[in-house]
Design a protein around this motif. Sequence first.
Motif, PDB file in Angstrom:
ATOM      1  N   VAL A   1       0.194  -3.760  -6.003  1.00 45.78           N
ATOM      2  CA  VAL A   1       0.654  -2.471  -5.493  1.00 45.78           C
ATOM      3  C   VAL A   1      -0.495  -1.486  -5.592  1.00 45.78           C
ATOM      4  CG1 VAL A   1       2.339  -0.619  -5.703  1.00 45.78           C
ATOM      5  CG2 VAL A   1       2.997  -2.965  -6.267  1.00 45.78           C
ATOM      6  N   LEU A   2      -0.940  -0.973  -4.427  1.00 46.98           N
ATOM      7  CA  LEU A   2      -1.963   0.071  -4.415  1.00 46.98           C
ATOM      8  C   LEU A   2      -1.250   1.411  -4.457  1.00 46.98           C
ATOM      9  CD1 LEU A   2      -3.118  -2.443  -2.474  1.00 46.98           C
ATOM     10  CD2 LEU A   2      -5.078  -0.899  -2.431  1.00 46.98           C
ATOM     11  N   THR A   3      -1.389   2.140  -5.551  1.00 44.48           N
ATOM     12  CA  THR A   3      -0.622   3.355  -5.743  1.00 44.48           C
ATOM     13  C   THR A   3      -1.296   4.231  -6.789  1.00 44.48           C
ATOM     14  OG1 THR A   3       1.569   4.223  -6.324  1.00 44.48           O
ATOM     15  CG2 THR A   3       0.810   2.284  -7.527  1.00 44.48           C
ATOM     16  N   SER A   4      -0.910   5.477  -6.820  1.00 46.10           N
ATOM     17  CA  SER A   4      -1.318   6.387  -7.893  1.00 46.10           C
ATOM     18  C   SER A   4      -0.093   6.998  -8.556  1.00 46.10           C
ATOM     19  CB  SER A   4      -2.229   7.493  -7.337  1.00 46.10           C
ATOM     20  OG  SER A   4      -1.543   8.239  -6.327  1.00 46.10           O
TER      21      SER A   4
ATOM     22  N   ASP B   1       0.849  -1.188   0.000  1.00 48.35           N
ATOM     23  CA  ASP B   1       0.000   0.000   0.000  1.00 48.35           C
ATOM     24  C   ASP B   1       0.885   1.237   0.000  1.00 48.35           C
ATOM     25  OD1 ASP B   1      -2.024   1.806   0.182  1.00 48.35           O
ATOM     26  OD2 ASP B   1      -2.706   1.226   2.173  1.00 48.35           O
ATOM     27  N   GLU B   2       0.936   1.932  -1.144  1.00 44.94           N
ATOM     28  CA  GLU B   2       1.761   3.140  -1.316  1.00 44.94           C
ATOM     29  C   GLU B   2       3.181   2.921  -0.796  1.00 44.94           C
ATOM     30  OE1 GLU B   2       1.096   5.644  -3.000  1.00 44.94           O
ATOM     31  OE2 GLU B   2      -1.081   5.759  -3.183  1.00 44.94           O
ATOM     32  N   PRO B   3       3.946   2.002  -1.384  1.00 47.71           N
ATOM     33  CA  PRO B   3       5.279   1.685  -0.849  1.00 47.71           C
ATOM     34  C   PRO B   3       6.337   2.726  -1.146  1.00 47.71           C
ATOM     35  CG  PRO B   3       4.895   0.432  -2.850  1.00 47.71           C
ATOM     36  CD  PRO B   3       3.622   1.167  -2.558  1.00 47.71           C
ATOM     37  N   THR B   4       6.054   3.700  -2.033  1.00 51.94           N
ATOM     38  CA  THR B   4       7.083   4.686  -2.420  1.00 51.94           C
ATOM     39  C   THR B   4       6.578   6.110  -2.266  1.00 51.94           C
ATOM     40  OG1 THR B   4       6.357   4.554  -4.736  1.00 51.94           O
ATOM     41  CG2 THR B   4       8.135   3.068  -4.046  1.00 51.94           C
TER      42      THR B   4
END
Length: 631
Positions: A545-548, A516-519
Amino acid sequence: MHIRDLPYADPGEPDARSGPRFLLWLGRNQLSGQLKSLGWGLLHFLGIAALPYMVGLAVQAVIDGSGTRLALAGGVILLAGVAIAGGDTMLHRTAVTNWITAAARVQQLLARRTARLGAALTRRVAAGEVVAVSTGDVEKIGWFVEALSRFAAAAVTVLVVCVGLVVYQPALGVIVAIGIPVLAIAVLPLLPRATRRADHQREKAGRATELASDTVAGLRVLRGIGGEELFLERYRLASQEVRAAAVRSARMWAVISAIQVLLPGLLLIGLVWHGVHLAREGRVTVGELVTVYSAVMLLNYPLRHFEEIAMAYSFSRPSAKRAARVLSLERTTAGGTEEGTPAAPAGAGAAPGGEPVVPAGDLYDPATGLLAPAGRLTAVVCGDPDAAGRLAERLGGHPAFETDLPSVRLGGVPLDGLPLDTARTAVLVQDKDPVLLSGTLRSLLDVPSSGGVGPQRALAAAQCADVLDALVQGSVADDPMDAHLTERGRSLSGGQRQRLALARSLVTDPEALVLDEPTSAVDSHTEARIADGLRELRAGRTTVVLTSSPLLLDRAERVVFLREGEVAAVGVHRELVVTQPGYRAVVTRETDEEAAEEAGTARAGHRPADDGPGSAAPRARVNTIDIEETA
């Protein structure tokens, strides 16, 4: 149970229906220790109770001039002294053992419950309350367990002495037998008020602890916005409320203590006055009067344990209630609580011997329609960060509150139907705010794993080279693996902590990894390298990967766009950013005005001069990168 045998191999399943039931359950599980303490307590208290009779016998022997009876009385007094000393020593030893073992049992139960619930725990109970339960509340619960056997021994001693005095000297013994129970119950009307004040004090202390915990956790942010003085003033007010509540509680207990001193004194005065009249009339001897007087004097000691057990229960009851509340929390699933969850289907997720095995295959969430194919890197775009967090929890097999939703399936096996350990082995979820415990980097990366990914490969994929250099510079160790990490990694930046947490997740090498938002806390150049390293290291393994972030999305093999909790589009980043306005708005942070302007341009048939296949996606990605670099 001895202290050297701790921790318990199995602390048991607590009765967490209420605070008193939990205390009763603790007492039953320590029955052997309580009986030992009761036995030594009886030896100690009955030795004390024997002294008045022997002293009275000795006084009467002196009056009668009987050396034989005086010597006999002296010998018995010596034996009573040995019994008192030995009983007191062993009583203290066994009582403290009961205290420590009860506290250890409660702490083990709390640790086990925390491990079961994982990140869902702090969503149901404040982190400060969990800290208060595992520290101060555990001590108070142990105090009640320790005082219980001493109170039982004191109560038996009081009963024996009262019956003995009635038999020994009825004229005075009846007064003692009536007066002592009155002394024991005289403070009962005050106990409810004292208990309420103790509860109020505990509530105020818990709120202050929560405030302090939250302030310390957010200290860096508070310093950044200049809010230290504001929160310091809040804590001052909270601590003053705790002090005022403690003073009010102490006043009530002071009144109870005063009554415990006053009433026995009045009983002694009345007893001596009546006894002197009886002695003048020749109805009692001087030795009998001395015996009864001494017995009542020494009964003040066991009677003190009545006050102590009342205090211990008053302070431990709210503590036990809070502990029971935490221990009653269960891992919620689509089928109910963990204990009520149906078993996995036959032949799926179970070995021939009945042992659960880790399933493999596609990761599928029926609630949203999300499908993460096995062995591929899937990125999920969700406009609501809270919804993304809930989805990550659900994909891990422990959906915090949404018990009415169907279970996530891995390889066709419902995760809710698997034991928690097996579900966590199958799917690992890294929260968007992972915690780093204090210790060496080597211990941080020493986690249960498949053994397929070593620490060095994981650190390299997470782009932790600068983190290793920083750890070596701030440590006396030459090897960065032996460098010490402070609590929560506070000596590192947010991006460095995030990359170490990612490396820890990669070392585990689970069948399915959910990030979840690893970066979110790293710069764009590092993020691009992490995206490449993640895709390479997790090749052939299921990764969500949960990200935008456009950088991560562009390197994903499959991108899923969720809107209002359902799958709205599936594809690759460069296609979705052109064909899906909602997706583009989330990924590029496009404003409503910009979206309307672009839509109008598209309707008018105007296209940029450099228009070509896929050109819109790189342009949107570059704009986003510039924004993040500036931030």
